[in-house]
Design an enzyme around this catalytic site. Structure first.
Site, PDB file in Angstrom:
ATOM      1  CG  ASP A 272      -6.619   0.023  -0.951  1.00 24.34           C
ATOM      2  OD1 ASP A 272      -6.724   0.915  -0.192  1.00 24.34           O
ATOM      3  OD2 ASP A 272      -5.901  -0.627  -1.231  1.00 24.34           O
TER       4      ASP A 272
ATOM      5  CG  ASP B 122      -1.792   1.073   1.229  1.00 27.27           C
ATOM      6  OD1 ASP B 122      -2.741   1.110   0.230  1.00 27.27           O
ATOM      7  OD2 ASP B 122      -1.840   1.904   2.329  1.00 27.27           O
TER       8      ASP B 122
ATOM      9  CB  THR C 109      -1.918   6.099  -2.143  1.00 27.08           C
ATOM     10  OG1 THR C 109      -1.753   4.619  -1.961  1.00 27.08           O
ATOM     11  CG2 THR C 109      -2.816   6.471  -1.122  1.00 27.08           C
ATOM     12  CB  THR C 110       0.728   3.075  -5.740  1.00 26.85           C
ATOM     13  OG1 THR C 110       0.451   2.523  -4.493  1.00 26.85           O
ATOM     14  CG2 THR C 110       2.115   2.845  -6.214  1.00 26.85           C
TER      15      THR C 110
HETATM   16  P1  ADP Z   1      -2.915   2.276  -5.990  1.00 26.40           P
HETATM   17  O1  ADP Z   1      -2.231   2.576  -4.843  1.00 26.40           O
HETATM   18  O2  ADP Z   1      -2.522   3.449  -7.052  1.00 26.40           O
HETATM   19  O3  ADP Z   1      -4.350   1.985  -6.121  1.00 26.40           O
HETATM   20  P2  ADP Z   1      -2.744  -0.403  -6.942  1.00 26.40           P
HETATM   21  O4  ADP Z   1      -1.384  -1.342  -6.582  1.00 26.40           O
HETATM   22  O5  ADP Z   1      -3.994  -0.552  -6.070  1.00 26.40           O
HETATM   23  O6  ADP Z   1      -2.276   1.263  -6.731  1.00 26.40           O
HETATM   24  O7  ADP Z   1      -2.738  -0.662  -8.135  1.00 26.40           O
HETATM   25  C1  ADP Z   1      -3.894   0.169  -8.994  1.00 26.40           C
HETATM   26  C2  ADP Z   1      -3.763  -0.059 -10.318  1.00 26.40           C
HETATM   27  O8  ADP Z   1      -3.591  -1.655 -10.939  1.00 26.40           O
HETATM   28  C3  ADP Z   1      -4.797   0.592 -11.343  1.00 26.40           C
HETATM   29  O9  ADP Z   1      -4.133   1.216 -12.453  1.00 26.40           O
HETATM   30  C4  ADP Z   1      -5.484  -0.495 -11.724  1.00 26.40           C
HETATM   31  O10 ADP Z   1      -6.372  -0.282 -13.008  1.00 26.40           O
HETATM   32  C5  ADP Z   1      -4.887  -1.570 -12.055  1.00 26.40           C
HETATM   33  N1  ADP Z   1      -5.309  -2.942 -11.959  1.00 26.40           N
HETATM   34  C6  ADP Z   1      -6.150  -3.480 -10.840  1.00 26.40           C
HETATM   35  N2  ADP Z   1      -6.542  -4.822 -11.442  1.00 26.40           N
HETATM   36  C7  ADP Z   1      -6.012  -5.021 -12.553  1.00 26.40           C
HETATM   37  C8  ADP Z   1      -6.021  -5.789 -13.544  1.00 26.40           C
HETATM   38  N3  ADP Z   1      -6.665  -7.229 -13.249  1.00 26.40           N
HETATM   39  N4  ADP Z   1      -5.390  -6.062 -14.572  1.00 26.40           N
HETATM   40  C9  ADP Z   1      -4.761  -4.823 -15.094  1.00 26.40           C
HETATM   41  N5  ADP Z   1      -4.739  -3.636 -14.316  1.00 26.40           N
HETATM   42  C10 ADP Z   1      -5.321  -3.869 -12.979  1.00 26.40           C
HETATM   43 MG    MG Z   2      -5.463   0.510  -5.264  1.00 24.59          MG
END
Ligand code: ADP
Ligand code: MG
Length: 539
Positions: A385, A60, A93-94
């Protein structure tokens, strides 16, 4: 000639012009690099070890950055974006930190080709404004009744967060939890209590339509379980003495002592009877309950907990429909809350009171099970989240395709927009558009795919009008991600665009960093900035 060093105290360090910019941009980029590897469902986790050896294993963004105790002032500004994103949306956040980092990295290229920072910041602002417009246009409207989409949003948020095997079930829990506290367009996530229980696998996590308190009943003599509970929520003590005040009573004979005790007992009996007359068979008391009251309640078969926290009392009130009563004489049957079952439940070495089966509860509990504290904490973050995303979608009713699709589409349209601009701002708008591609390319990289191949394919598809083409990491293919149910809230993206642009332009405008250092005794010197920071703190 007088130099600046002549007018500043010795132990003030100063960095000016391109050096200051370069240093700040480097710091911001480093922050973005730290979280980059965690992005997306295939992102890796980080293990953070505190000075006293507490361990956090997490994926996270905001947790990583908050725990890192970052010193550099520009880097701290980056951490702030993650915190804003967390408090405004609860997810993304990322991505927001990465976007800010990339905006700055690309700005550096422009600075190197002698483009003035104010031109860049102006271009970035234009680009952000335009991006928000486009985002609004192309996001999809959904109805709050559409639980299927809400579940998909929760699932996208929780994918890759240690909840893989149970994500169907968990997204169901998230949607039901948010929907039950949804009240005429208002959602307060504080009404969803998260209680963690060590032991059992995470797949046993459940939604309790009521409250789980980490409290046991005050007496072994009390029943373990009450059906059709009538619950009194009181914030006056069931005891006579105020334990904070020492009272002295002189007693000179055994008779007097006896009489004194009897009077006390009589008074407590009076209080307890008044509570029971209301018809309550369960009591949650925010204050104390003394031994004699405890004995009387147990004798009447009442279930009672004492010293329940104020916030739990409020949740109990919302869940059971009962009213928190402060005055004994005002308590009546109308104030009581209802629950199908109130029960004491032991789980590993802890004892909980479950208040469940509430009709139409406006506060609920997600009970997370898991083998260790690390697992529990990470699953809790995954739930947070999911909860943040679903409530954000219920508020705005807008969603966007994930998997980098929205970023690619925005990037494409911003590049078209750039061409309509005259002057050097055009270059900044282009770099803004390029920065957005960092999200899909990192999603690919983290999954072990070739980012250049993926970006090329994405660009081609968007050029040919496939607005929802993204990287599907279930199949590792570039395709319509809406079909693959990879859906995110609009608000994640709009918030990320605005806070990333804000911090990037703020950092770009700085060309002079004057930092005071603590003196040898740890005191701040004359130029006290509130906190001593050091521009060399990047080491
Ligand atoms: P953040 O802290 O930004 O939410 P995450 O590690 O939760 O970071 O990653 C979010 C990203 O992962 C988003 O761009 C989302 O669209 C992408 N994502 C989530 N599930 C999938 C999937 N099954 N295939 C491709 N991208 C995905
Ligand atoms: Mg996320």
């Amino acid at each position: 000639m007088t130099k600046t060093s002549d007018i500043l105290p010795e132990d003030i360090s100063r960095m000016i012009g391109r050096d200051a910019q370069r240093n700040n941009i480097l710091a911001a980029k480093l922050v973005s690099d730290v979280v980059k590897t965690t992005l997306g469902p295939r992102g890796m986790d980080k293990m953070l070890v505190s000075p006293n050896n507490d361990i956090i294993v997490t994926n996270d963004g905001v947790t990583i950055l908050s725990e890192m105790q970052i010193e550099h002032p520009a880097a701290k500004m980056m951490v702030e974006i993650a915190k804003t994103q967390e408090s405004e949306v609860g997810d993304g956040t990322t991505s927001s930190v990465m976007l800010a980092g990339k905006l700055l990295e690309n700005a550096e290229k422009l600075l190197d080709s002698k483009i003035h920072p104010t031109t860049i910041t102006k271009g970035y602002r234009l680009a952000e404004e335009k991006a928000q417009k486009i985002l609004n246009e192309i996001s999809l409207e959904i109805s709050p009744e559409n639980e299927e989409v809400l579940k998909q949003v929760a699932m996208t948020a929780m994918t890759g967060k240690g909840a893989e095997d149970s994500k169907e079930k968990f997204s169901e829990i998230v949607v039901r939890a948010v929907k039950s506290i949804y009240d005429k367009g208002r959602i307060d996530l504080k009404d969803i209590k998260i209680e963690k229980v060590k032991g059992d696998g995470i797949q046993n996590s459940e939604l309790v339509s009521g409250i789980v308190l980490d409290k046991e009943k005050i007496s072994q003599e009390m029943p373990k379980k009450i059906d059709e509970a009538k619950i009194a929520l009181i914030d006056f003590p069931l005891e006579l003495k105020n334990p904070e005040i020492d009272t002295k009573v002189s007693i000179n004979s055994p008779d007097q002592l006896q009489r004194f005790i009897e009077e006390e007992e009589h008074a407590i009996r009076g209080i307890v009877e008044k509570v029971l007359v209301s018809g309550a068979n369960v009591i949650f008391c925010q204050k104390g309950i003394d031994d004699f009251a405890n004995y009387l309640l147990a004798k009447e078969g009442v279930y009672a907990c004492r010293r329940v926290s104020r916030s739990d009392m409020q949740k109990l009130s919302k869940a059971t429909g009962g009213k928190i009563v402060s005055n004994l004489n005002e308590l009546s049957s109308y104030d009581l809350g209802d629950a199908q079952i109130v029960e004491e439940i032991k789980a590993s070495d802890e004892t909980f009171t479950h208040i469940k089966g509430c009709k139409n509860p406006k506060a609920v509990t997600i009970l997370i099970h898991g083998g260790s504290d690390h697992v529990l904490d990470e699953i809790e973050r995954a739930f947070m989240d999911g909860l943040g995303d679903v409530s954000s979608v219920l508020k705005t009713k807008l969603v966007v395709p994930g998997g980098g699709a929205i970023e690619m589409e925005l990037s494409k349209r911003l590049k078209e927009y750039a061409k309509t601009l005259e002057g050097r701002e055009q270059l900044a708008v282009q770099e803004f558009a390029n920065s957005l591609e960092f999200i899909p390319s990192t999603l690919a990289e983290n999954a072990g795919l070739d980012p250049i191949d993926v970006l090329t394919e994405l660009k081609a598809k968007h050029e040919s009008g496939e607005t929802n083409a993204g990287l599907n990491l279930f199949t590792n293919k570039v395709e319509n991600v809406l079909g693959a149910k990879i859906i995110e809230p609009y608000k994640i993206k709009s918030q990320a665009l605005s806070s990333a642009t804000e911090v990037a332009t703020m950092i770009l405008r700085i060309d002079d960093v004057i930092a005071s250092k603590p003196d040898k005794r740890g005191n701040m010197n004359k130029m006290d900035f509130g906190k001593g920071f050091d521009i060399g703190g990047l080491s």
